[in-house]
Design a protein around this motif. Structure first.
Motif, PDB file in Angstrom:
ATOM      1  N   LYS A   1      -0.610  90.340  -8.190  1.00  0.00           N
ATOM      2  CA  LYS A   1      -1.260  89.043  -8.432  1.00  0.00           C
ATOM      3  C   LYS A   1      -1.559  88.332  -7.112  1.00  0.00           C
ATOM      4  O   LYS A   1      -0.911  87.356  -6.727  1.00  0.00           O
ATOM      5  N   VAL A   2      -2.538  88.879  -6.419  1.00  0.00           N
ATOM      6  CA  VAL A   2      -2.868  88.435  -5.066  1.00  0.00           C
ATOM      7  C   VAL A   2      -4.135  87.592  -5.092  1.00  0.00           C
ATOM      8  O   VAL A   2      -5.123  87.937  -5.755  1.00  0.00           O
ATOM      9  N   PHE A   3      -4.116  86.459  -4.367  1.00  0.00           N
ATOM     10  CA  PHE A   3      -5.287  85.590  -4.243  1.00  0.00           C
ATOM     11  C   PHE A   3      -5.528  85.282  -2.755  1.00  0.00           C
ATOM     12  O   PHE A   3      -4.597  84.932  -2.031  1.00  0.00           O
ATOM     13  N   LEU A   4      -6.777  85.422  -2.328  1.00  0.00           N
ATOM     14  CA  LEU A   4      -7.171  85.103  -0.962  1.00  0.00           C
ATOM     15  C   LEU A   4      -8.282  84.078  -0.991  1.00  0.00           C
ATOM     16  O   LEU A   4      -9.196  84.157  -1.827  1.00  0.00           O
ATOM     17  N   PHE A   5      -8.205  83.143  -0.069  1.00  0.00           N
ATOM     18  CA  PHE A   5      -9.218  82.086   0.002  1.00  0.00           C
ATOM     19  C   PHE A   5      -9.654  81.897   1.452  1.00  0.00           C
ATOM     20  O   PHE A   5      -8.823  81.839   2.366  1.00  0.00           O
ATOM     21  N   ASN A   6     -10.952  81.815   1.642  1.00  0.00           N
ATOM     22  CA  ASN A   6     -11.509  81.628   2.985  1.00  0.00           C
ATOM     23  C   ASN A   6     -12.653  80.616   2.885  1.00  0.00           C
ATOM     24  O   ASN A   6     -13.631  80.836   2.168  1.00  0.00           O
ATOM     25  N   LYS A   7     -12.499  79.507   3.603  1.00  0.00           N
ATOM     26  CA  LYS A   7     -13.519  78.475   3.580  1.00  0.00           C
ATOM     27  C   LYS A   7     -14.290  78.505   4.888  1.00  0.00           C
ATOM     28  O   LYS A   7     -13.768  78.183   5.946  1.00  0.00           O
ATOM     29  N   LYS A   8     -15.553  78.908   4.793  1.00  0.00           N
ATOM     30  CA  LYS A   8     -16.420  78.919   5.962  1.00  0.00           C
ATOM     31  C   LYS A   8     -17.244  77.640   5.997  1.00  0.00           C
ATOM     32  O   LYS A   8     -17.074  76.751   5.165  1.00  0.00           O
ATOM     33  N   GLN A   9     -18.144  77.581   6.966  1.00  0.00           N
ATOM     34  CA  GLN A   9     -18.881  76.329   7.163  1.00  0.00           C
ATOM     35  C   GLN A   9     -19.800  76.007   5.986  1.00  0.00           C
ATOM     36  O   GLN A   9     -19.921  74.862   5.570  1.00  0.00           O
ATOM     37  N   LYS A  10     -20.455  77.022   5.395  1.00  0.00           N
ATOM     38  CA  LYS A  10     -21.431  76.772   4.343  1.00  0.00           C
ATOM     39  C   LYS A  10     -21.048  77.383   2.999  1.00  0.00           C
ATOM     40  O   LYS A  10     -21.735  77.144   2.006  1.00  0.00           O
ATOM     41  N   GLU A  11     -19.984  78.188   2.956  1.00  0.00           N
ATOM     42  CA  GLU A  11     -19.590  78.796   1.690  1.00  0.00           C
ATOM     43  C   GLU A  11     -18.083  78.990   1.630  1.00  0.00           C
ATOM     44  O   GLU A  11     -17.403  78.934   2.643  1.00  0.00           O
ATOM     45  N   GLU A  12     -17.624  79.197   0.422  1.00  0.00           N
ATOM     46  CA  GLU A  12     -16.206  79.471   0.191  1.00  0.00           C
ATOM     47  C   GLU A  12     -16.082  80.797  -0.533  1.00  0.00           C
ATOM     48  O   GLU A  12     -16.891  81.122  -1.401  1.00  0.00           O
ATOM     49  N   ILE A  13     -15.036  81.556  -0.153  1.00  0.00           N
ATOM     50  CA  ILE A  13     -14.838  82.885  -0.736  1.00  0.00           C
ATOM     51  C   ILE A  13     -13.451  82.940  -1.361  1.00  0.00           C
ATOM     52  O   ILE A  13     -12.460  82.555  -0.736  1.00  0.00           O
ATOM     53  N   LEU A  14     -13.401  83.418  -2.585  1.00  0.00           N
ATOM     54  CA  LEU A  14     -12.145  83.591  -3.306  1.00  0.00           C
ATOM     55  C   LEU A  14     -12.060  85.031  -3.779  1.00  0.00           C
ATOM     56  O   LEU A  14     -13.006  85.546  -4.388  1.00  0.00           O
ATOM     57  N   ILE A  15     -10.941  85.672  -3.498  1.00  0.00           N
ATOM     58  CA  ILE A  15     -10.725  87.055  -3.926  1.00  0.00           C
ATOM     59  C   ILE A  15      -9.431  87.116  -4.715  1.00  0.00           C
ATOM     60  O   ILE A  15      -8.400  86.581  -4.291  1.00  0.00           O
ATOM     61  N   ALA A  16      -9.498  87.766  -5.878  1.00  0.00           N
ATOM     62  CA  ALA A  16      -8.308  87.962  -6.708  1.00  0.00           C
ATOM     63  C   ALA A  16      -8.140  89.455  -6.948  1.00  0.00           C
ATOM     64  O   ALA A  16      -9.121  90.158  -7.233  1.00  0.00           O
ATOM     65  N   ALA A  17      -6.911  89.954  -6.783  1.00  0.00           N
ATOM     66  CA  ALA A  17      -6.644  91.377  -6.982  1.00  0.00           C
ATOM     67  C   ALA A  17      -5.323  91.554  -7.705  1.00  0.00           C
ATOM     68  O   ALA A  17      -4.421  90.714  -7.596  1.00  0.00           O
ATOM     69  N   LYS A  18      -5.227  92.648  -8.447  1.00  0.00           N
ATOM     70  CA  LYS A  18      -3.986  92.915  -9.166  1.00  0.00           C
ATOM     71  C   LYS A  18      -2.869  93.406  -8.237  1.00  0.00           C
ATOM     72  O   LYS A  18      -1.700  93.163  -8.497  1.00  0.00           O
ATOM     73  N   LYS A  19      -3.276  94.073  -7.160  1.00  0.00           N
ATOM     74  CA  LYS A  19      -2.269  94.659  -6.283  1.00  0.00           C
ATOM     75  C   LYS A  19      -2.756  94.634  -4.842  1.00  0.00           C
ATOM     76  O   LYS A  19      -3.951  94.738  -4.583  1.00  0.00           O
ATOM     77  N   ALA A  20      -1.827  94.471  -3.918  1.00  0.00           N
ATOM     78  CA  ALA A  20      -2.154  94.485  -2.484  1.00  0.00           C
ATOM     79  C   ALA A  20      -1.056  95.206  -1.717  1.00  0.00           C
ATOM     80  O   ALA A  20       0.126  95.130  -2.077  1.00  0.00           O
ATOM     81  N   GLN A  21      -1.462  95.872  -0.658  1.00  0.00           N
ATOM     82  CA  GLN A  21      -0.505  96.596   0.188  1.00  0.00           C
ATOM     83  C   GLN A  21      -0.876  96.381   1.650  1.00  0.00           C
ATOM     84  O   GLN A  21      -2.047  96.479   2.022  1.00  0.00           O
TER      85      GLN A  21
END
Length: 339
Positions: free
Chosen positions: A171-191
């Motif tokens: 249950k992994v969530f990543l968030f990155n806020k750039k100058q003109k856009e925002e990025i959200l990534i959700a994944a079931k598993k991360a290593q």
């Protein structure tokens, strides 16, 4: 003469090993205690501790071999004197110069090994050790905790729901806020994958969302890699001389080169003192051999430390010539005149 030379060197080699092993063990314990201090900052496995110990082996050998040679050579002659074997040699017409020549070639060989050690091997081992520690410190800064906010991975804010026994996360969530856009990534598993200083976050079975004032996009993925190169202060050099003469830390390396050069010459510079201290007339002399050896090592090292502040690289010929001159005069006064 060959048999006599072999007999003297056999006595010397036996003492050399018996002195070197405990001295090397004591030095190893001191350095291992120093290495253990790093565990307060970084996590080290047994294999990693072994690697660091291997990196400091050239330094251990450099500081133990010259002293071992001086002590073992002196004590071997002292033992022969106590057994009256040296007196017999002189009675048969053997000159003290023969004993000096007997130890000369082993001293020259050891000095050559010490030069090669500190000029060629030590820079490489030192760079490997410092880079390894720097790498582990940088790695320690990246410490992910499950079920906690505030994790970061490069420019990404990271939330991890659960940590598994194999080191992976769910249950992994990543968030990155750039100058003109925002990025959200959700994944079931991360290593987390560490590949030679590059941290890679391997995401499995997830979705990525990118949105701004103008558009919204979505992707589905089975596997995604996000890289983050750790910032480590690594030392690079191509040749040993480049390490010794680079402008960075030039002053410290200059002092180190002066001291190491004189310590490499120590076995040769103390040959006359070896004979002077080791050969005694047991019936007429009360030996203070251990005191003399201690004072020799102390005065040699303290003297070069005091002189190098004023003479720089001229310390090498100045100390070498002065030490040879004084020890030769002492040798002539105590040994040549009597035997």
């Amino acid at each position: 003469m060959k048999r006599l030379r072999k007999y003297i060197l056999n006595n010397f080699s036996a003492l050399f090993l018996s002195i070197f092993v405990p001295l090397f063990a004591i030095a190893s314990v001191i350095f291992l205690i120093k290495l253990a201090a790093y565990t307060a900052i970084i996590q080290l496995t047994i294999w990693e501790m072994t690697k660091l110990y291997i990196f400091i082996l050239p330094q251990l050998l450099f500081y133990t071999l010259p002293i071992t040679f001086f002590v073992a050579a002196t004590l071997s002659l002292f033992k022969l004197s106590n057994d009256n074997e040296v007196i017999v040699l002189f009675a048969l017409g053997i000159k003290p110069a023969f004993i000096v020549r007997t130890f000369f070639w082993p001293a020259i060989l050891l000095s050559a090994v010490m030069f090669f050690n500190f000029i060629i091997i030590t820079p490489h081992a030192t760079v490997l050790s410092k880079n390894f520690i720097s790498y582990k410190k940088s790695e320690a800064k990246f410490n992910l905790s499950a079920s906690e906010f505030g994790n970061s991975f490069g420019d990404w804010l990271l939330y991890l729901g659960k940590k598994n026994k194999d080191g992976s996360f769910e249950k992994v969530f990543l968030f990155n806020k750039k100058q003109k856009e925002e990025i959200l990534i959700a994944a079931k598993k991360a290593q987390v994958i560490n590949d030679a200083g590059i941290l890679r976050l391997k995401l499995t079975n997830g979705q990525g969302y990118s949105y701004s004032t103008e558009k919204f996009s979505q992707i589905n993925f089975k596997t995604m890699f996000i890289n983050d190169t750790m910032k480590t202060d690594l030392i690079n050099y191509k040749k040993p001389l480049q390490y010794w003469f680079e402008e960075k830390l030039e002053g410290r390396k200059k002092h180190l080169m002066i001291r190491n050069t004189l310590m490499s010459l120590f076995p040769v510079l103390t040959l006359f003192l070896v004979v002077s201290f080791g050969i005694v007339q047991v019936r007429h002399q009360k030996s203070k051999i251990y005191l003399y050896m201690f004072l020799t090592i102390l005065f040699f090292y303290a003297g070069l430390l005091a002189v190098e502040k004023h003479l720089g690289f001229y310390t090498i010929p100045a100390v070498a010539l002065f030490w040879l001159g004084v020890s030769y005069m002492y040798y002539r006064k105590t040994i040549v005149k009597k035997f």
